[in-house]
Write a protein that holds these residues in place. Structure first.
Motif, PDB file in Angstrom:
ATOM      1  N   LEU A  32       2.752   4.481  -3.925  1.00 13.75           N
ATOM      2  CA  LEU A  32       3.947   4.352  -4.746  1.00 13.75           C
ATOM      3  C   LEU A  32       4.982   3.364  -4.214  1.00 13.75           C
ATOM      4  O   LEU A  32       5.778   2.836  -4.986  1.00 13.75           O
ATOM      5  CB  LEU A  32       4.596   5.728  -4.921  1.00 13.75           C
ATOM      6  N   LYS A  78       5.240   0.074  -5.961  1.00 14.50           N
ATOM      7  CA  LYS A  78       5.626   0.215  -7.368  1.00 14.50           C
ATOM      8  C   LYS A  78       7.106   0.584  -7.523  1.00 14.50           C
ATOM      9  O   LYS A  78       7.771   0.144  -8.452  1.00 14.50           O
ATOM     10  CB  LYS A  78       4.750   1.259  -8.049  1.00 14.50           C
ATOM     11  N   LEU A  79       7.614   1.409  -6.615  1.00 13.81           N
ATOM     12  CA  LEU A  79       8.983   1.901  -6.717  1.00 13.81           C
ATOM     13  C   LEU A  79       9.944   1.220  -5.753  1.00 13.81           C
ATOM     14  O   LEU A  79      11.156   1.380  -5.883  1.00 13.81           O
ATOM     15  CB  LEU A  79       9.007   3.414  -6.451  1.00 13.81           C
TER      16      LEU A  79
END
Length: 162
Positions: free
Chosen positions: A93, A96-97
């Motif tokens: 993640l 992506k974040l």
């Protein structure tokens, strides 16, 4: 507990939190280099063992009690599984974040789960009821998380060093 001792503990907790984004960013690059996030998780945990074992040996810690191991409830062994979950999700993640987004959202999850753990005194923790001030503090933290994640400047593509 003296005030100085209490402040020292608070600072150590801040340091514990501060190393997480470094760990996550490094493991993300490791996973990309090794070809899959789970390889990064495995390597991270193996390095943890390699770092921890000499410390345990240097401190001459006694071996754990076999009586405890034999009678311990199954849930007591879940900590390692939660570690694998966190490290693996961080590797997946984080790109992506972003580091701040992932850590802010994971902090929100930690705050919510810890309120429940404290409220019910699960896993041997002292019961600390969810009071209005504690709930307000958690909501303020979560509000900060929302600002960190959704008030971002546009992301710029960066090529990681090889």
């Amino acid at each position: 507990m003296s005030t100085l001792h209490g402040i020292g503990l608070l600072l150590l907790a801040v340091i514990a939190g501060a190393v997480v984004p470094f760990q996550s960013a490094i493991n993300f690059n490791l996973g990309r280099g090794l070809g899959h996030p789970l390889w990064a998780t495995l390597v991270s945990l193996l390095v943890s063992i390699l770092v921890l074992l000499p410390i345990i040996l240097a401190m001459r810690l006694p071996l754990p009690s076999m009586a405890f191991i034999a009678k311990a409830p199954l849930w007591i062994w879940a900590g390692g599984a939660f570690g694998v979950c966190f490290i693996s999700l961080a590797v997946v993640l984080l790109p992506k974040l972003g580091a701040s987004g992932f850590l802010a959202l994971s902090l929100a999850g930690q705050v919510m789960a810890s309120l429940v753990l404290d409220h019910f005194g699960w896993f041997g923790l002292l019961e600390r009821q969810v009071t209005l001030p504690r709930l307000a503090g958690a909501l303020l933290l979560i509000g900060g998380v929302v600002l960190i994640q959704f008030a971002n400047a546009p992301a710029k593509a960066v090529i990681a060093a090889s």
